[in-house]
Design a protein around this motif. Sequence first.
Motif, PDB file in Angstrom:
ATOM      1  N   THR A 163       0.826  -1.204   0.000  1.00 22.00           N
ATOM      2  CA  THR A 163       0.000   0.000   0.000  1.00 22.00           C
ATOM      3  C   THR A 163       0.864   1.259   0.000  1.00 22.00           C
ATOM      4  O   THR A 163       2.056   1.230   0.342  1.00 22.00           O
ATOM      5  N   GLU A 164       0.234   2.366  -0.345  1.00 25.99           N
ATOM      6  CA  GLU A 164       0.930   3.653  -0.304  1.00 25.99           C
ATOM      7  C   GLU A 164       1.472   3.923   1.096  1.00 25.99           C
ATOM      8  O   GLU A 164       2.606   4.385   1.261  1.00 25.99           O
ATOM      9  N   ARG A 165       0.675   3.640   2.112  1.00 26.93           N
ATOM     10  CA  ARG A 165       1.111   3.902   3.483  1.00 26.93           C
ATOM     11  C   ARG A 165       2.276   3.015   3.881  1.00 26.93           C
ATOM     12  O   ARG A 165       3.181   3.458   4.615  1.00 26.93           O
ATOM     13  N   GLU A 166       2.275   1.785   3.437  1.00 30.49           N
ATOM     14  CA  GLU A 166       3.403   0.905   3.756  1.00 30.49           C
ATOM     15  C   GLU A 166       4.696   1.443   3.157  1.00 30.49           C
ATOM     16  O   GLU A 166       5.764   1.387   3.794  1.00 30.49           O
ATOM     17  N   VAL A 167       4.611   1.975   1.954  1.00 25.46           N
ATOM     18  CA  VAL A 167       5.809   2.529   1.317  1.00 25.46           C
ATOM     19  C   VAL A 167       6.280   3.779   2.052  1.00 25.46           C
ATOM     20  O   VAL A 167       7.481   3.952   2.321  1.00 25.46           O
ATOM     21  N   THR A 168       5.352   4.678   2.407  1.00 26.33           N
ATOM     22  CA  THR A 168       5.764   5.897   3.107  1.00 26.33           C
ATOM     23  C   THR A 168       6.384   5.565   4.453  1.00 26.33           C
ATOM     24  O   THR A 168       7.389   6.177   4.852  1.00 26.33           O
ATOM     25  N   TRP A 169       5.823   4.608   5.158  1.00 30.49           N
ATOM     26  CA  TRP A 169       6.379   4.251   6.460  1.00 30.49           C
ATOM     27  C   TRP A 169       7.768   3.646   6.307  1.00 30.49           C
ATOM     28  O   TRP A 169       8.669   3.930   7.113  1.00 30.49           O
ATOM     29  N   ALA A 200      -1.240  14.608  -2.604  1.00 31.53           N
ATOM     30  CA  ALA A 200      -2.052  13.499  -2.116  1.00 31.53           C
ATOM     31  C   ALA A 200      -1.533  13.009  -0.769  1.00 31.53           C
ATOM     32  O   ALA A 200      -0.340  13.099  -0.472  1.00 31.53           O
ATOM     33  N   THR A 201      -2.447  12.480   0.030  1.00 32.08           N
ATOM     34  CA  THR A 201      -2.089  11.841   1.291  1.00 32.08           C
ATOM     35  C   THR A 201      -2.048  10.337   1.082  1.00 32.08           C
ATOM     36  O   THR A 201      -2.973   9.760   0.503  1.00 32.08           O
ATOM     37  N   ALA A 202      -0.968   9.703   1.520  1.00 37.34           N
ATOM     38  CA  ALA A 202      -0.831   8.259   1.338  1.00 37.34           C
ATOM     39  C   ALA A 202      -2.010   7.529   1.961  1.00 37.34           C
ATOM     40  O   ALA A 202      -2.428   7.832   3.082  1.00 37.34           O
ATOM     41  N   SER A 203      -2.526   6.560   1.217  1.00 35.56           N
ATOM     42  CA  SER A 203      -3.725   5.841   1.645  1.00 35.56           C
ATOM     43  C   SER A 203      -3.432   4.346   1.746  1.00 35.56           C
ATOM     44  O   SER A 203      -2.303   3.893   1.547  1.00 35.56           O
ATOM     45  N   GLN A 204      -4.488   3.595   2.010  1.00 37.79           N
ATOM     46  CA  GLN A 204      -4.368   2.128   2.060  1.00 37.79           C
ATOM     47  C   GLN A 204      -4.504   1.500   0.678  1.00 37.79           C
ATOM     48  O   GLN A 204      -4.560   0.278   0.567  1.00 37.79           O
ATOM     49  N   ARG A 205      -4.537   2.316  -0.359  1.00 38.87           N
ATOM     50  CA  ARG A 205      -4.648   1.773  -1.715  1.00 38.87           C
ATOM     51  C   ARG A 205      -3.397   0.979  -2.065  1.00 38.87           C
ATOM     52  O   ARG A 205      -2.266   1.432  -1.883  1.00 38.87           O
ATOM     53  N   ALA A 206      -3.580  -0.217  -2.595  1.00 39.32           N
ATOM     54  CA  ALA A 206      -2.460  -1.062  -3.016  1.00 39.32           C
ATOM     55  C   ALA A 206      -1.938  -0.606  -4.379  1.00 39.32           C
ATOM     56  O   ALA A 206      -2.712  -0.220  -5.272  1.00 39.32           O
ATOM     57  N   ILE A 207      -0.636  -0.628  -4.535  1.00 37.83           N
ATOM     58  CA  ILE A 207      -0.002  -0.258  -5.799  1.00 37.83           C
ATOM     59  C   ILE A 207      -0.198  -1.388  -6.809  1.00 37.83           C
ATOM     60  O   ILE A 207      -0.041  -2.570  -6.486  1.00 37.83           O
ATOM     61  N   ARG A 208      -0.529  -0.990  -8.036  1.00 43.95           N
ATOM     62  CA  ARG A 208      -0.807  -1.963  -9.087  1.00 43.95           C
ATOM     63  C   ARG A 208       0.223  -1.849 -10.207  1.00 43.95           C
ATOM     64  O   ARG A 208       0.808  -0.787 -10.401  1.00 43.95           O
ATOM     65  N   PRO A 209       0.421  -2.932 -10.964  1.00 46.45           N
ATOM     66  CA  PRO A 209       1.349  -2.867 -12.090  1.00 46.45           C
ATOM     67  C   PRO A 209       0.869  -1.862 -13.142  1.00 46.45           C
ATOM     68  O   PRO A 209      -0.330  -1.602 -13.281  1.00 46.45           O
TER      69      PRO A 209
END
Length: 364
Positions: A163-169, A200-209
């Motif tokens: 997710t976006e949040r996992e990457v930012t963390w 944008a604020t990082a969200s729980q959206r998963a990154i897609r190919p």
Amino acid sequence: MTFASRLQHIREAMTAQNWDALLVSQPENRRYLSGFTGSAGHLLITPEHALLLTDFRYIEQAGRQSPDFEIVQVNGEFHSYLPGLLADHALRAVAFESAHVTVAEFEKWRAATPEVSWVATERVIEDLRMVKDEDELAAIRRAVALTDEAFAHIASFIRPGVTEREVTWEIERYMRTHGADKVAFELIVAAGPNGAMPHATASQRAIRPSEPVVIDIGAAISGYHSDMTRTVSLGRIPRQLTQVYEVVLQAQQAAEAALKPGVTGREADQVAREVIAAAGFGPHFGHSLGHGVGLAVHEGPRLSRLSDDVLQPGMVVTVEPGVYLPGWGGVRIEDLVVITADGCEVLTQSPRDLRLPKRMERGA
């Protein structure tokens, strides 16, 4: 530039304007002139004295950080302390930072000191801060180097499904465990349609190919900041993404080639804007080209359609054109550069590639 030389610059400005004193409230300005990093306090600068006024919590800290200043403990509300302080130093014309004082606070000052003429000022210290000395540049270079390291690390971490949040963390964790005082701002990782929002604020959206992922990151070291953006994509890269990316990259390269002493913020912005407009994306580049970076992550000079700031050697600015398409996503590429005697030096060293190197890419 030493703290003493910075104070001398301020005193010269005071003399030219016939001010008896300058009262400094803005935190970065306070730190720039004194070295004090506490969250509460004021500086009172006169031709003969330099006072740092703060409360009990910061007296010990102020004494250690600001040996060139007389440390004065303020008990109670600041406005109630002003009459005696200004009278003791026979101050009548006192300049203050109008952009950093609330109306309510100023009204208290004025009511408490009816015999004082308060002079509203702007950018007295900010203009001095725009040109960095060698110590400041060294701190910024360290922050940039750590940001590059963090991007290289995250390039091996990011993969479809996180997710976006996992990457930012993970970026923040890496920076804090490798020397950063803190992250420079709320980090941005915006994938797919979220990238159409520049902040944008990082969200729980998963990154897609195959979608654009905007990664805007920075670190702070010794109080000085870095700022960098890269846009990447995992897996197969669609043609539209390649086309938009190339336009933004060309705009950034053109702007960096144009930066040199004497160029105005407006002129620099126009160089990048013309490239994007010529490609048909003019309405989708809605923010300015860049901004200064130093003790604050957003400070002067400004590179924008409205800026008359003139570039000088030692100024540090971002160069960050972007294109944002609602429902699709965005592309932004941002470097931090320092203006030199005849051009600019790009401090950011992270590769400007849409596709991550295969050895870094996982699961795509």
